[in-house]
Write an enzyme that holds these catalytic residues in place. Structure first.
Site, PDB file in Angstrom:
ATOM      1  N   ASN A 129       0.850  -1.187   0.000  1.00 24.28           N
ATOM      2  CA  ASN A 129       0.000   0.000   0.000  1.00 24.28           C
ATOM      3  C   ASN A 129       0.885   1.236   0.000  1.00 24.28           C
ATOM      4  O   ASN A 129       1.390   1.663   1.034  1.00 24.28           O
ATOM      5  CB  ASN A 129      -0.915  -0.003   1.233  1.00 24.28           C
ATOM      6  CG  ASN A 129      -1.973   1.087   1.169  1.00 24.28           C
ATOM      7  OD1 ASN A 129      -1.893   1.996   0.352  1.00 24.28           O
ATOM      8  ND2 ASN A 129      -2.965   0.993   2.032  1.00 24.28           N
ATOM      9  N   ASN A 134      -5.897   6.559  -1.339  1.00 26.96           N
ATOM     10  CA  ASN A 134      -6.848   6.010  -2.320  1.00 26.96           C
ATOM     11  C   ASN A 134      -7.459   4.689  -1.847  1.00 26.96           C
ATOM     12  O   ASN A 134      -8.069   3.972  -2.636  1.00 26.96           O
ATOM     13  CB  ASN A 134      -6.179   5.837  -3.690  1.00 26.96           C
ATOM     14  CG  ASN A 134      -5.007   4.867  -3.660  1.00 26.96           C
ATOM     15  OD1 ASN A 134      -4.867   4.050  -2.753  1.00 26.96           O
ATOM     16  ND2 ASN A 134      -4.152   4.942  -4.677  1.00 26.96           N
ATOM     17  N   ASP A 135      -7.307   4.373  -0.569  1.00 28.54           N
ATOM     18  CA  ASP A 135      -7.859   3.109  -0.053  1.00 28.54           C
ATOM     19  C   ASP A 135      -9.370   3.040  -0.232  1.00 28.54           C
ATOM     20  O   ASP A 135      -9.920   1.994  -0.599  1.00 28.54           O
ATOM     21  CB  ASP A 135      -7.518   2.942   1.428  1.00 28.54           C
ATOM     22  CG  ASP A 135      -6.052   2.637   1.656  1.00 28.54           C
ATOM     23  OD1 ASP A 135      -5.317   2.521   0.664  1.00 28.54           O
ATOM     24  OD2 ASP A 135      -5.644   2.507   2.827  1.00 28.54           O
ATOM     25  N   GLY A 154      -5.978  -2.570   0.311  1.00 30.36           N
ATOM     26  CA  GLY A 154      -5.438  -1.244   0.042  1.00 30.36           C
ATOM     27  C   GLY A 154      -4.156  -1.185  -0.753  1.00 30.36           C
ATOM     28  O   GLY A 154      -3.624  -0.099  -1.010  1.00 30.36           O
ATOM     29  N   ASP A 156      -1.704  -1.003  -3.925  1.00 24.58           N
ATOM     30  CA  ASP A 156      -1.947  -0.167  -5.108  1.00 24.58           C
ATOM     31  C   ASP A 156      -0.718  -0.093  -6.008  1.00 24.58           C
ATOM     32  O   ASP A 156       0.322  -0.703  -5.735  1.00 24.58           O
ATOM     33  CB  ASP A 156      -2.392   1.232  -4.682  1.00 24.58           C
ATOM     34  CG  ASP A 156      -1.478   1.863  -3.636  1.00 24.58           C
ATOM     35  OD1 ASP A 156      -0.264   1.564  -3.651  1.00 24.58           O
ATOM     36  OD2 ASP A 156      -1.967   2.642  -2.795  1.00 24.58           O
ATOM     37  N   ASP A 321      -6.597 -14.626 -19.192  1.00 19.83           N
ATOM     38  CA  ASP A 321      -7.360 -15.422 -18.237  1.00 19.83           C
ATOM     39  C   ASP A 321      -8.363 -16.319 -18.960  1.00 19.83           C
ATOM     40  O   ASP A 321      -8.937 -15.942 -19.988  1.00 19.83           O
ATOM     41  CB  ASP A 321      -8.096 -14.456 -17.293  1.00 19.83           C
ATOM     42  CG  ASP A 321      -8.805 -15.149 -16.167  1.00 19.83           C
ATOM     43  OD1 ASP A 321      -8.123 -15.747 -15.327  1.00 19.83           O
ATOM     44  OD2 ASP A 321     -10.050 -15.089 -16.127  1.00 19.83           O
ATOM     45  N   GLU A 350      -3.992 -18.911 -20.265  1.00 20.27           N
ATOM     46  CA  GLU A 350      -4.317 -19.772 -19.137  1.00 20.27           C
ATOM     47  C   GLU A 350      -5.264 -20.863 -19.642  1.00 20.27           C
ATOM     48  O   GLU A 350      -6.458 -20.650 -19.779  1.00 20.27           O
ATOM     49  CB  GLU A 350      -4.988 -18.991 -18.001  1.00 20.27           C
ATOM     50  CG  GLU A 350      -5.264 -19.882 -16.801  1.00 20.27           C
ATOM     51  CD  GLU A 350      -6.353 -19.347 -15.872  1.00 20.27           C
ATOM     52  OE1 GLU A 350      -6.252 -19.560 -14.651  1.00 20.27           O
ATOM     53  OE2 GLU A 350      -7.307 -18.732 -16.366  1.00 20.27           O
TER      54      GLU A 350
END
Length: 618
Positions: A129, A134-135, A154, A156, A321, A350
């Protein structure tokens, strides 16, 4: 002064009918010159559309939803410039600016990740974090709650940037972060695989500019950035779900029906049509509506969005993905469009399958897929067969039997003939979806064996964050437990494992092994592209050689041979070197990469129980 005010009022009114423009801009001198621009706004389709500067509109497509209009323009040979779209309905009109930007020099032939790289995989919410401000953000639903195993914590982009020196020092050359675009789900949004806006970084991670900064910081270190792209599904809270462009933009049953997860139906000649359809059209979960790539508008949207991020953020590669969960013909078109735009661009699929032929099917130019006249055009695939061996605990089988112990590893590599390009396999012991390696094997000895393998076998090694300090976690407890906070990544952490002084003695043992192996690997072309000869294991000891010149008497500088000895037994073993004479040839000694101990090759080699030797032959 009055004229200026009047102009500002008119200008602000002129954009009132347009809420979204996607892609928000494009570039000149691209292969993808027929750019299909989505305009979204209240009854936007009721307007006639024209464009300035002599640019040609090739197609205007409207759907059953009047709030959408898709305008395709021809940008071939059009220089970078700003221009205007005009929307007119009867006597009323308004304009929307659009830009073709200058392309970065050399963008088309950008170098991607390959077998010379080591990829460091992290989940940004759980790594570090760097900006507590910006949490929690008002525009998105879920707030930080570190008391919940699947809550947001949190982490980032700023946290990643602050620790790039640590990642690079470890021996990594490439960063793969799980998705960073906005995920506005009410809960579980931290993993970000249910994206709600494909053109916007999640504000809890930072901004689009922050992502550009991450890319720049990596490139300044001569490192690479891999973007995790999702072609199969979006979030239930994606803005289009609230006002669909077309009913068949998503797969409808109507509404939700879960996939059967049997992507083997793609290749199964005996599969029922209903089973095949459910595998690719069913939803992963209720919160992830399944995209219909057979709809040309959807497919083109995904192609353009992918290209946009590569060009905008200077991306070096994709991990895709749930690759086989899409319509296989459509995903091949998506992949081919990207690699046509960027011929050297690497994309790793994947394909989570535990069968060599099934995995091989999804790699570009696969001879197995050619049996069904199919080509995915995807350059790289993930070696889930190898990861599966680790997860099923073969390193715990300390006695070799017909199908137990290290023989399983040998049997894995005998199937390499099925793989079109073994150097372009992503090899890994764990990732963000699997059981933690250090939970299965809670000891340094097994970790060293696993890392020695990843550092010396064919393919592109990938390390999952925290593995290098012994981080564990159980998938049985929950996905959040295999995605723990990295110690030192939060202001309230009492320990900082990003620094040597902050690591415990045990953590430093893990870290030192990892750093030694992967920094050694960086410049070893014999590992990156060399050939392999391996020998049937005896007494739970596996021996293989990597070499790039079959004549050891050749004085050329590229002549290299590495001998790897893996002892999966708990007992010390004696290796008779005479058995391996066809590879040892006239080499006289070998120096171990980790201990720097030299072994005389005319003598037998003793290796401690549960250990590995990587000998550079001299």
């Amino acid at each position: 002064m009055k004229k200026i005010v009047f102009f500002l009022i008119i200008t602000s009114l002129s954009f009132a009918q347009i809420d979204r423009v996607e892609p928000p801009f494009w570039w000149s001198d691209m292969e993808h010159t027929d750019v299909q621009i989505l305009f979204y706004g209240k009854n936007i389709a009721q307007n006639e559309v024209s464009v300035s500067h002599g640019i040609t509109i090739k197609n205007i497509q409207k759907t059953e939803n009047p709030n959408y209009i898709f305008v395709t323009i021809d940008t071939k040979n059009v220089p970078n410039q700003d221009f205007l779209f005009t929307f007119k309905n009867k006597n009323k009109s308004f304009t929307q600016p659009y830009s073709l930007k200058p392309r970065k020099e050399g963008s088309k032939y950008r170098k991607s990740f390959d077998s010379s790289d080591m990829i460091y995989l992290l989940m940004p919410d759980r790594f570090a974090n760097g900006n507590v401000n910006n949490d929690n953000v008002a525009s998105v639903i879920e707030k930080v709650d570190r008391s919940k195993i699947d809550g947001r914590y949190g982490g980032d982009i700023e946290g990643i940037i602050k620790n790039l020196d640590y990642i690079q020092d470890l021996g990594a050359t490439t960063l793969w972060s799980t998705p960073l675009c906005e995920d506005n789900d009410e809960k579980g949004s931290y993993h970000t695989y249910g994206q709600s806006d494909l053109y916007k970084i999640d504000p809890r991670f930072g901004t689009n500019d922050d992502y550009l900064k991450l890319s720049t910081e990596l490139h300044n270190r001569k490192m690479k950035l891999v973007l995790d792209y999702v072609t199969n599904h979006w979030s239930y809270n994606h803005w289009m779900m609230k006002d669909m462009p077309t009913y068949d933009w998503f797969h409808q049953f109507p509404g939700y029906k879960q996939t059967n997860f049997k992507t083997t139906t793609h290749t199964d000649t005996n599969a029922s049509e209903s089973d095949k359809n459910l595998a690719t059209s069913g939803w992963f979960v209720k919160s992830m509506p399944d995209l219909n790539q057979k709809n040309p508008l959807v497919l083109n949207y995904l192609i353009q969005n992918a290209i946009w991020w590569i060009e905008y953020a200077d991306i070096d590669g994709f991990r895709v993905d749930t690759y086989p969960y899409t319509d296989k013909e459509s995903i091949a078109l998506w992949t081919k469009a990207i690699t046509n735009e960027y011929p050297n661009f690497n994309i790793v699929a994947e394909a989570w399958l535990y069968n060599h032929a099934q995995i091989a099917y999804w790699q570009k130019n696969s001879k197995i897929a050619a049996i069904q006249s199919y080509n995915s055009y995807c350059p790289s695939i993930m070696d889930f067969m190898l990861q599966g061996l680790f997860e099923k605990g073969f390193l715990k089988e300390e006695k070799q039997e017909w199908n137990a112990g290290i023989i399983k590893l040998y049997d894995h590599f005998v199937n390499d003939f099925l793989i079109e390009n073994t150097n372009n396999l992503l090899i890994f012991a764990e990732n963000h979806d699997t059981q933690r390696f250090n939970h299965i094997y809670p000891n340094v000895q097994d970790y060293q064996i696993a890392m020695s393998l990843l550092a010396t076998i064919r393919g592109i090694p990938q390390l999952y964050y925290g593995s290098e300090i012994g981080m564990a976690g159980s998938k049985d407890v929950g996905d959040g437990d295999i995605r723990r906070e990295f110690p030192g990544g939060w202001p309230d952490h009492k320990q900082n494992a990003f620094t040597k002084d902050g690591r415990t003695t045990l953590q430093e043992k893990y870290h030192a092994i990892t750093k030694k192996l992967f920094n050694w690997r960086k410049n070893k072309t014999v590992i990156h592209t060399g050939k392999t000869t391996h020998y049937i294991p005896e007494n739970n000891v596996y021996v293989y050689f990597r070499y790039d010149n079959i004549n050891p008497n050749d004085n050329k500088t590229q002549n290299q041979t590495v001998m790897v000895v893996i002892n999966n037994s708990t007992e010390k073993q004696t290796i008779k070197t005479s058995r391996f004479q066809e590879n040892i040839k006239n080499y006289t000694s070998g120096k171990d990469v980790v201990t720097e101990k030299t072994f005389v090759l005319k003598n037998d080699i003793e290796i401690e129980g549960k250990s590995a030797l990587i000998l550079e032959l001299k």
